[in-house]
Design a protein around this motif. Structure first.
Motif, PDB file in Angstrom:
ATOM      1  N   GLY B  94     -36.951   0.331 -19.020  1.00  0.00           N
ATOM      2  CA  GLY B  94     -35.506  -0.019 -19.331  1.00  0.00           C
ATOM      3  C   GLY B  94     -34.439   0.925 -18.868  1.00  0.00           C
ATOM      4  N   ASN B  95     -33.148   0.280 -18.324  1.00  0.00           N
ATOM      5  CA  ASN B  95     -32.286   0.932 -17.569  1.00  0.00           C
ATOM      6  C   ASN B  95     -31.804   2.284 -18.636  1.00  0.00           C
ATOM      7  N   ALA B  96     -31.398   2.051 -20.007  1.00  0.00           N
ATOM      8  CA  ALA B  96     -30.914   2.755 -20.673  1.00  0.00           C
ATOM      9  C   ALA B  96     -32.122   3.920 -20.776  1.00  0.00           C
ATOM     10  N   ASN B  97     -33.086   3.664 -21.054  1.00  0.00           N
ATOM     11  CA  ASN B  97     -34.168   4.899 -21.271  1.00  0.00           C
ATOM     12  C   ASN B  97     -34.224   5.732 -19.840  1.00  0.00           C
ATOM     13  N   PHE B  98     -34.311   4.973 -18.903  1.00  0.00           N
ATOM     14  CA  PHE B  98     -34.217   5.601 -17.545  1.00  0.00           C
ATOM     15  C   PHE B  98     -33.196   6.742 -17.593  1.00  0.00           C
ATOM     16  N   LEU B  99     -31.904   6.062 -17.703  1.00  0.00           N
ATOM     17  CA  LEU B  99     -30.725   6.964 -17.504  1.00  0.00           C
ATOM     18  C   LEU B  99     -30.667   7.992 -18.240  1.00  0.00           C
ATOM     19  N   ARG B 100     -31.133   7.954 -19.678  1.00  0.00           N
ATOM     20  CA  ARG B 100     -31.207   8.939 -20.680  1.00  0.00           C
ATOM     21  C   ARG B 100     -32.134   9.921 -20.333  1.00  0.00           C
ATOM     22  N   THR B 101     -33.345   9.459 -19.851  1.00  0.00           N
ATOM     23  CA  THR B 101     -34.380  10.409 -19.661  1.00  0.00           C
ATOM     24  C   THR B 101     -33.842  11.461 -18.434  1.00  0.00           C
ATOM     25  N   ALA B 102     -33.024  10.654 -17.448  1.00  0.00           N
ATOM     26  CA  ALA B 102     -32.646  11.428 -16.337  1.00  0.00           C
ATOM     27  C   ALA B 102     -31.398  12.339 -16.555  1.00  0.00           C
ATOM     28  N   LEU B 103     -30.476  11.675 -17.342  1.00  0.00           N
ATOM     29  CA  LEU B 103     -29.391  12.750 -17.860  1.00  0.00           C
ATOM     30  C   LEU B 103     -29.958  13.801 -18.913  1.00  0.00           C
ATOM     31  N   ASN B 104     -30.887  13.689 -19.577  1.00  0.00           N
ATOM     32  CA  ASN B 104     -31.351  14.814 -20.311  1.00  0.00           C
ATOM     33  C   ASN B 104     -32.013  15.774 -19.484  1.00  0.00           C
ATOM     34  N   SER B 105     -32.976  15.218 -18.631  1.00  0.00           N
ATOM     35  CA  SER B 105     -33.811  16.186 -17.488  1.00  0.00           C
ATOM     36  C   SER B 105     -32.551  17.104 -17.102  1.00  0.00           C
ATOM     37  N   ILE B 106     -31.588  16.475 -16.400  1.00  0.00           N
ATOM     38  CA  ILE B 106     -30.497  17.307 -15.798  1.00  0.00           C
ATOM     39  C   ILE B 106     -29.853  18.199 -16.639  1.00  0.00           C
ATOM     40  N   ARG B 107     -29.365  17.667 -18.007  1.00  0.00           N
ATOM     41  CA  ARG B 107     -29.011  18.770 -18.776  1.00  0.00           C
ATOM     42  C   ARG B 107     -29.756  19.771 -19.208  1.00  0.00           C
ATOM     43  N   MET B 133     -19.061  -3.950 -15.830  1.00  0.00           N
ATOM     44  CA  MET B 133     -20.252  -4.542 -15.671  1.00  0.00           C
ATOM     45  C   MET B 133     -20.548  -5.091 -16.916  1.00  0.00           C
ATOM     46  N   ALA B 134     -21.761  -6.134 -16.794  1.00  0.00           N
ATOM     47  CA  ALA B 134     -22.260  -6.847 -17.922  1.00  0.00           C
ATOM     48  C   ALA B 134     -23.074  -5.816 -18.838  1.00  0.00           C
ATOM     49  N   ASP B 135     -22.729  -6.121 -19.968  1.00  0.00           N
ATOM     50  CA  ASP B 135     -23.196  -5.201 -21.184  1.00  0.00           C
ATOM     51  C   ASP B 135     -24.861  -5.064 -20.975  1.00  0.00           C
ATOM     52  N   ASP B 136     -25.693  -6.226 -20.610  1.00  0.00           N
ATOM     53  CA  ASP B 136     -26.845  -6.440 -20.718  1.00  0.00           C
ATOM     54  C   ASP B 136     -27.523  -5.526 -19.519  1.00  0.00           C
ATOM     55  N   MET B 137     -26.884  -4.807 -18.827  1.00  0.00           N
ATOM     56  CA  MET B 137     -27.110  -3.960 -17.565  1.00  0.00           C
ATOM     57  C   MET B 137     -28.075  -3.007 -18.315  1.00  0.00           C
ATOM     58  N   LEU B 138     -27.770  -2.342 -19.386  1.00  0.00           N
ATOM     59  CA  LEU B 138     -28.744  -1.247 -20.032  1.00  0.00           C
ATOM     60  C   LEU B 138     -29.924  -1.779 -20.505  1.00  0.00           C
ATOM     61  N   LYS B 139     -29.825  -3.021 -20.732  1.00  0.00           N
ATOM     62  CA  LYS B 139     -31.288  -3.572 -21.485  1.00  0.00           C
ATOM     63  C   LYS B 139     -32.222  -3.883 -20.540  1.00  0.00           C
ATOM     64  N   ARG B 140     -31.812  -4.270 -19.434  1.00  0.00           N
ATOM     65  CA  ARG B 140     -32.588  -4.716 -18.299  1.00  0.00           C
ATOM     66  C   ARG B 140     -33.366  -3.548 -17.643  1.00  0.00           C
ATOM     67  N   ASN B 141     -34.564  -4.220 -17.177  1.00  0.00           N
ATOM     68  CA  ASN B 141     -35.378  -2.896 -16.617  1.00  0.00           C
ATOM     69  C   ASN B 141     -34.945  -2.663 -15.240  1.00  0.00           C
ATOM     70  N   VAL B 142     -34.971  -1.388 -14.968  1.00  0.00           N
ATOM     71  CA  VAL B 142     -34.245  -0.643 -13.772  1.00  0.00           C
ATOM     72  C   VAL B 142     -34.399  -1.413 -12.528  1.00  0.00           C
ATOM     73  N   ASN B 143     -33.416  -2.109 -12.092  1.00  0.00           N
ATOM     74  CA  ASN B 143     -33.179  -2.841 -10.734  1.00  0.00           C
ATOM     75  C   ASN B 143     -34.045  -4.010 -10.739  1.00  0.00           C
ATOM     76  N   VAL B 144     -35.122  -4.596 -11.886  1.00  0.00           N
ATOM     77  CA  VAL B 144     -35.925  -5.521 -11.526  1.00  0.00           C
ATOM     78  C   VAL B 144     -35.322  -6.836 -11.760  1.00  0.00           C
ATOM     79  N   GLY B 145     -35.222  -7.733 -10.968  1.00  0.00           N
ATOM     80  CA  GLY B 145     -34.634  -9.041 -10.947  1.00  0.00           C
ATOM     81  C   GLY B 145     -32.971  -8.863 -10.704  1.00  0.00           C
ATOM     82  N   PHE B 146     -32.379  -7.801 -10.363  1.00  0.00           N
ATOM     83  CA  PHE B 146     -31.318  -7.511 -10.049  1.00  0.00           C
ATOM     84  C   PHE B 146     -30.818  -8.262  -8.764  1.00  0.00           C
ATOM     85  N   SER B 147     -29.655  -8.907  -8.548  1.00  0.00           N
ATOM     86  CA  SER B 147     -29.300  -9.319  -7.400  1.00  0.00           C
ATOM     87  C   SER B 147     -28.752  -8.136  -6.466  1.00  0.00           C
TER      88      SER B 147
END
Ligand SMILES: Nc1ncnc2c1ncn2[C@@H]1O[C@H](COP(=O)(O)OP(=O)(O)OP(=O)(O)O)[C@@H](O)[C@H]1O
Ligand SMILES: [Mg+2]
Lengths: 494, 249
Positions: B94-107, B133-147
C-alpha cells in the motif's frame, strides 16, 4: 492481544543463524528411555492415566505402523530417521498448584517470556489465579514437549459450553466424544506419520464447540519442543457442531540444536451443518543453521471433514520454520455446498526444504474450494507446492480456484508447483493459475532510494506478495507473521 | 550544495558518463537537458547509488558527505530524493504503508521521532489536497495500475512527504497533462528555499516556464557541453540539440 504480537519485542536477539527462538530451557524433566516399543506406549498411556480403550487404540496403530514404510513420493530429502534413537515422552516435572508467580519454576516462566507470552498470560499458564477482567481475551493452551502445561480461560469457555482442554484430559473426561471422533478423519493407518502419531501422541488440544455456539474468543495453542532427542507428536481434535464457529491459532517454536528433531503431528477437524472453523498456523520450528545442520523435520497430517451442509473450513498457514516441512492440510467436502479454503505462505531459506500444499476432495454437490499458495524461496532452499483437487462423480457444480505464486530471492533456490487435478464430474469447474517472479533489483533500489534498508525493503515486498494470505489471519497474528517473514529472510539479500 | 567533479561512470564496461563537472549551490534549481541516451538518467542513478553502475573516476559530494561512499538509503537519509523516470510497481504494498515506512526510516536515521499512523495520514492527506490528487492515492498499491501521469504525480507526492534537501526529478514532466504539469511545478516551487535544491531533468522548455531554473546544463554523450541561464533552454527549444552539440564540438 494474543501473546504472539509481542513475541519479537520480547525475544532476545539471535545467537547465531538468526533464529531467535533457539534457547533451550533447563527444566527438571521426566523422560522416558529412548526407543519405541509396546512398553514405551504402555508407559505413555500410563503417565497419561488413560483408560484401557485408549491404550488398545494406540497399540493397534503401532501394529499398523510396523507394517508401513516411510513415504518417498515427496521432493524432500533427508538421512534416514532412527526411530529408536528418540525419546517418546518428555515432561517438565510438575510442582503442584502454585499460588503466585514466585512459586512457579522460574525456568518455565522464562521460557514463556522468551516465547513472548505477556506476563499476565504467563501467570495464567503457570496456573496462578488472576482476577476476571484483567485477563487477555485469548484462551491459550501451551504444550511443552509431550505435555500440555496449562490451559487458560477454561471456566469462561465452559459457560458457553465450549470445551478447550489438553487432549490427554479429554480422553479421561470426555471419552464419548474422543471415542467418536478420534481417528474418524485421519485413521491410524492413513499414512506412516499418522500411524506413528496415533501410537505415541502425547498431548495437544481438544476443542468442542456445541451446536449453535460461536466461540466467544480466539483459541490458541503454543507448541514447543524443548528436550533433546525428543520427538513431538501432538494431536489436535476440533469438533464444531451444527452452526458452531471457532477461530483457532497454532504457534510453534523449538530450540536451536545441531541434531534434527522429529515432529509428527495430527490435526483432525470435524464440521457439521453450517459450522465454520478457521484454523491458523504460524509455524516457526527451528530451521537449521546456515550450513543446513539441525532443524526440525516437520511431518504433519492435517485434515478437515466438512460433514455438514454449508460447513466451511479455512486453513491459513505461515510456514517459516523447520528443516523439512511435509504438510498438506486437506478438506474433505462431503456436505452439500461445503467450502474449503487453503491459504498458505511458505518461506524457505538456507537449506530448508518445504513440500507443502493441500488436498481438496469434492464429494457433495456445489462444493467450493479455493487455494492460494505463496512460496518464497531464498538461499539454497527448495519450495514445492503440491496440491490435489479431486472431484468425485456426485459433486455436481463443484468449483475450485487455485492460485500458486512463487517468489525467488537469489538464483540458487528452487520453486516447484505440482498440481494433481482429477475431475470425475463434467459439471465441475476447476481453474489453476501459477506465477513465478523474482524480487527485481529496481524494486529494491526504489525502496532504498526512499530510505528503506535492503532488509526492510525485502520485508515490504514479501509482505506485499503474501498480502492475500496474511489478511486471512487474525490481526495480531498477522502482525507477528509479518515480522516473522522479515526476520526469516534477514541476510538473504545482497 | 551538490558538487560533482570529473565524474566518470559506466555499466558493464560501457562508458556512459565521461567527466561530469557540476555544482548546484544550496537553494538553487538547475535544469539538465540533453538528447536521448546522453546519460541523464545514468547521472541520477549514480548519484542515488543504484547498483550495477561503476564509478571509474571523479567525486560527488552533498553537503560535504562523500555520496559515492554511501548506501542508497543513507543518501536518502542525507536528504537526496530521486523522482524516477520510470517509477517502479510494488504489488501488494500500500502506498500509505510504503510512504510511512520510508518517512520513518529517514526520520530514524536522522534521530528524529517516528510518526504514528494517525499523524502520518493527517500529514499525507494535507499534501494530497495541496497537490490536487485523488484521495484513493494512499490506499492503492505503489504504482500498480497507475497511469503514466499518476505514477509521476505519485513521485511528486512522495517528494512532498519526504521533504528532501536535494531532489532529482528525472523527466517528471513527461506524460503529464497541462494541469498536472502546473501541479508538479507548484510542488517544486513550494519547496524552493534556502534548504532545498533540485536537479530537474527535462526535454521540454514548457516545464521550465513554470519552474524557472537558476542554471541550465546541456548533457551530451556523457559530458556537460554547455551551461547557461534560463535563456539557454529557449535557445535549445528554437534550434534543437544539434546546433548546440555542433557548436561545442
Ligand atoms: N543497464 C544498461 N545496460 C546497457 N546500457 C545502458 C544501461 N543503462 C543505460 N545504458 C545506456 O547508457 C546510455 C545513457 O542512458 P540514460 O538512460 O542515462 O540516457 P538518458 O539521457 O536518460 O536518455 P533519455 O532522455 O532517453 O531518458 C544509453 O546509451 C543507454 O542505452
Ligand atoms: Mg532518462
Amino acid at each position: 492481544m494474543p501473546a504472539v504480537a509481542e513475541t519479537l519485542d520480547v525475544v532476545q536477539s539471535a545467537t547465531d543463524a538468526g533464529y531467535k527462538w533457539g534457547f533451550s530451557t533447563d527444566i527438571e524433566m521426566d523422560l522416558a528411555p529412548k526407543g519405541l516399543n509396546e512398553d514405551i506406549i504402555r508407559l505413555i498411556s500410563e503417565r497419561k492415566e488413560e483408560p484401557a480403550w485408549m491404550l488398545a487404540w494406540r497399540l493397534k496403530a503401532y501394529a499398523k505402523w510396523l507394517q508401513m514404510e516411510e513415504p518417498d513420493w515427496s521432493s524432500v530429502k533427508h538421512p534416514p530417521i532412527d526411530y529408536q534413537a528418540l525419546h517418546y515422552y518428555a515432561a517438565p516435572k510438575k510442582k503442584a498448584g502454585p499460588k503466585s508467580l514466585d512459586e512457579v519454576d522460574p525456568e518455565l516462566l522464562r521460557m514463556y517470556e522468551k516465547l513472548g507470552i505477556p506476563l499476565k498470560e504467563r501467570a495464567i499458564l503457570a496456573g496462578v489465579e488472576i482476577p476476571e477482567g484483567e485477563r487477555p481475551p485469548v484462551a491459550i493452551d501451551a504444550v511443552f514437549d509431550s505435555v500440555s502445561v496449562a490451559t487458560t480461560f477454561r471456566d469462561t469457555l465452559a459457560k458457553s459450553g465450549v470445551i478447550f482442554c489438553p487432549i490427554s484430559e479429554a480422553v479421561r473426561e470426555h471419552p464419548e466424544l474422543v471415542k467418536q471422533y478420534l481417528g474418524s478423519v485421519i485413521p491410524a493407518g492413513d499414512n506412516y506419520f499418522a500411524a506413528l502419531n496415533s501410537a505415541v501422541f502425547t498431548d495437544g488440544s481438544f476443542v468442542f464447540i456445541p451446536k449453535g455456539v460461536r466461540c466467544p474468543m480466539e483459541l490458541s495453542t503454543y507448541f514447543r519442543i524443548n528436550a533433546q532427542n525428543t520427538g513431538q507428536f501432538e494431536r489436535t481434535l476440533i469438533i464444531a457442531e451444527a452452526g458452531a464457529y471457532v477461530s483457532y491459532l497454532e504457534g510453534c517454536t523449538a530450540p536451536q540444536r545441531d541434531e534434527n528433531q522429529l515432529h509428527a503431528a495430527v490435526v483432525e477437524l470435524v464440521l457439521m451443518d453450517d459450522a465454520t472453523i478457521k484454523y491458523s498456523t504460524v509455524q516457526n520450528w527451528y530451521p537449521g543453521d546456515a550450513e543446513g545442520r539441525g532443524g526440525i523435520y516437520n511431518f504433519v497430517t492435517k485434515r478437515a471433514a466438512c460433514r455438514g451442509a454449508r460447513s466451511k473450513v479455512s486453513w491459513t498457514q505461515v510456514e517459516t520454520g523447520s528443516a523439512i516441512t511435509w504438510k498438506y492440510p486437506s478438506c474433505i467436502l462431503l456436505g452439500d455446498e461445503s467450502v474449503g479454503e487453503f491459504n498458505s505462505v511458505a518461506v524457505t531459506t538456507n537449506y530448508q526444504q518445504a513440500d507443502t500444499g493441500t488436498k481438496m476432495i469434492h464429494i457433495g454437490r456445489n462444493t467450493r474450494s479455493t487455494i492460494v499458495s505463496k512460496g518464497i524461496s531464498a538461499g539454497r532452499s527448495n519450495n514445492t507446492y503440491r496440491g490435489q483437487v479431486k472431484v468425485m462423480p456426485k459433486a455436481h457444480g463443484a468449483r475450485n480456484h487455485t492460485q500458486c505464486d512463487s517468489l525467488l530471492i537469489g538464483d540458487q533456490c528452487g520453486a516447484h508447483t505440482v498440481p494433481y487435478i482429477e475431475s470425475r464430474n463434467p459439471t465441475a469447474k476447476l481453474e489453476h493459475e501459477a506465477t513465478t517472479s523474482k524480487i527485481a533489483d529496481d524494486q529494491l533500489f526504489y525502496c532504498r532510494q526512499r530510505g528503506l534498508s535492503a532488509e526492510d525493503a525485502v520485508g515490504l515486498i514479501v509482505n506485499g506478495f503474501c498480502k492475500e494470505v496474511l489478511k486471512e489471519l487474525p490481526m495480531e497474528f498477522a502482525v507477528e507473521a509479518q515480522k516473522l517473514l522479515a526476520v526469516s529472510l534477514e541476510g538473504s539479500v545482497g | 550544495m551538490l558538487e560533482i567533479k570529473g565524474l566518470c561512470a559506466g555499466i558493464e564496461e560501457k562508458e556512459i558518463l565521461r567527466g561530469i563537472d557540476l555544482v548546484v549551490p544550496q537553494g538553487e534549481v538547475h535544469a539538465i537537458m540533453g538528447p536521448n541516451g546522453s546519460g541523464k538518467s545514468t547521472l541520477s542513478y549514480v548519484l542515488a547509488g543504484r547498483e550495477g553502475y561503476e564509478v571509474t573516476a571523479g567525486t560527488a559530494t552533498f553537503e560535504g558527505h562523500d555520496l559515492l561512499d554511501m548506501e542508497p538509503e543513507q543518501r536518502a537519509a542525507a536528504g537526496l530524493f530521486l523522482a524516477f523516470q520510470y517509477p517502479v510497481e510494488l504489488p501488494g504494498v500500500g502506498n500509505a504503508n510504503f510512504l510511512r515506512t520510508a518517512l520513518n526510516s529517514i526520520r530514524r536515521a536522522r534521530g528524529e521521532p517516528e510518526l504514528d499512523a494517525v499523524a502520518f495520514l493527517k500529514m499525507a492527506r494535507l499534501e494530497i489536497k495541496r497537490l490536487a490528487m485523488a484521495d484513493d492515492m494512499l490506499k492503492r498499491n505503489v504504482n500498480v495500475g497507475f497511469s503514466g501521469g499518476e505514477k509521476k504525480r505519485n513521485e511528486v507526492l512522495q517528494m512532498a512527504i519526504l521533504r528532501p534537501k536535494l531532489a532529482i526529478l528525472d523527466e517528471t514532466d513527461s506524460g503529464l497533462d497541462i494541469d498536472a504539469l502546473k501541479i508538479v511545478a507548484d510542488g517544486v516551487n513550494a519547496s524552493r528555499g534556502p534548504d532545498f535544491s533540485a536537479l530537474v531533468i527535462t526535454h521540454y522548455q514548457r516545464l521550465l516556464d513554470y519552474i524557472v531554473p537558476d542554471r541550465v546544463h546541456v548533457l551530451s554523450a556523457g559530458r556537460i557541453i554547455r551551461s547557461g541561464g534560463p535563456e539557454l533552454a529557449h535557445e535549445l527549444e528554437a534550434h534543437g540539440y544539434a546546433g548546440v552539440v555542433n557548436e561545442a564540438a
